[in-house]
Design a protein around this motif. Sequence first.
Motif, PDB file in Angstrom:
ATOM      1  N   ILE A 113      -2.053   0.882   1.551  1.00 44.55           N
ATOM      2  CA  ILE A 113      -1.115  -0.012   1.551  1.00 44.55           C
ATOM      3  C   ILE A 113      -0.827  -0.594   0.278  1.00 44.55           C
ATOM      4  CG2 ILE A 113      -0.352  -2.222   2.558  1.00 44.55           C
ATOM      5  CD1 ILE A 113      -2.369  -1.881   4.955  1.00 44.55           C
ATOM      6  N   GLU A 134       0.953   4.305   4.163  1.00 38.44           N
ATOM      7  CA  GLU A 134       1.140   3.655   5.332  1.00 38.44           C
ATOM      8  C   GLU A 134       1.925   2.500   5.445  1.00 38.44           C
ATOM      9  OE1 GLU A 134      -0.967   7.012   5.944  1.00 38.44           O
ATOM     10  OE2 GLU A 134      -1.755   5.368   4.499  1.00 38.44           O
ATOM     11  N   GLY A 135       1.857   1.533   4.519  1.00 35.51           N
ATOM     12  CA  GLY A 135       2.490   0.518   4.171  1.00 35.51           C
ATOM     13  C   GLY A 135       2.781  -0.034   2.978  1.00 35.51           C
ATOM     14  N   SER A 157       5.905   1.515   6.988  1.00 35.10           N
ATOM     15  CA  SER A 157       6.097   0.322   7.324  1.00 35.10           C
ATOM     16  C   SER A 157       6.302  -0.487   6.143  1.00 35.10           C
ATOM     17  CB  SER A 157       5.015  -0.095   8.200  1.00 35.10           C
ATOM     18  OG  SER A 157       4.905   0.506   9.508  1.00 35.10           O
ATOM     19  N   THR A 186      11.588   1.101  10.129  1.00 30.62           N
ATOM     20  CA  THR A 186      10.502   0.521   9.803  1.00 30.62           C
ATOM     21  C   THR A 186      10.565  -0.666   8.728  1.00 30.62           C
ATOM     22  OG1 THR A 186       9.849   2.108   8.184  1.00 30.62           O
ATOM     23  CG2 THR A 186       9.132   2.544  10.594  1.00 30.62           C
ATOM     24  N   LEU A 222       0.708  -5.043   8.303  1.00 27.04           N
ATOM     25  CA  LEU A 222       0.307  -3.716   8.082  1.00 27.04           C
ATOM     26  C   LEU A 222      -1.005  -3.173   7.741  1.00 27.04           C
ATOM     27  CD1 LEU A 222       2.601  -3.879   4.634  1.00 27.04           C
ATOM     28  CD2 LEU A 222       3.383  -3.032   7.013  1.00 27.04           C
ATOM     29  N   SER A 226      -3.076  -0.384  10.511  1.00 30.13           N
ATOM     30  CA  SER A 226      -3.894   1.003   9.834  1.00 30.13           C
ATOM     31  C   SER A 226      -5.293   0.652   9.952  1.00 30.13           C
ATOM     32  CB  SER A 226      -3.537   0.669   8.348  1.00 30.13           C
ATOM     33  OG  SER A 226      -2.202   1.042   7.925  1.00 30.13           O
TER      34      SER A 226
END
Length: 227
Positions: A113, A134-135, A157, A186, A222, A226
Amino acid sequence: MICNFLIKHNEVEMIPVFRVAPEHKGPLLVIVPSIFGIGPDVVEYAHTFSEAGALVYVLDSFWRENPGPLPIPSGAPKAMARMQSVDRRLVFTDLLRAIEAGQSDDLCNGSVIVLGICFGGQFAVKAAQHIKTEGLATWHGGHLLSVLEPTKLEGISLEMDFGESDPLISMNEVKQIKDRLIGLSTVKIRTHANSGHGFTHTGTIKCNVSAAQKAKDGVLRLINMSL
């Protein structure tokens, strides 16, 4: 200098970062702060996010020329000066190296992230578009339109927070950002009333506590996704 951890950049340079470890393995969260650096507010956020389960690395973007935190708002002249003089290509390279090092950290579960605050927003976006993450979160992130490539953010995301009274990031600019990202399912973009630039800087006159909490909650989501 608040940084407590060194990562290898090349044969002659080691990049200093502020590292906060979680109790167990968790997602890597790399933070690129504002031009004021790793101040007390950023340190507090880092510990909060670590307690939520993230392995946190915080980058000092100005470690080569003028490292360390600067007070808000009295340190603004020095902060602006170092923003103008820093090599942004090196900031981005440092961020990529920090992510790479964090992914190899024993406490990283493999997820990444990135959070960019003010000045840091543009680099967080570029990193998320460059490597698998992922974020992605930005708090009153500047210069985002110049780096946004929506097709490279698909599946990530994304949490973005802006102040409705920000003199540096107009609501028209925020609208353009929303329009660019409208095709992504997202993405969450929030605007906050009675909030100017720097509204997440807790403990300063810039802070809007309610807006800062909502921005923080976005990052906590977030992290939770994860774990």
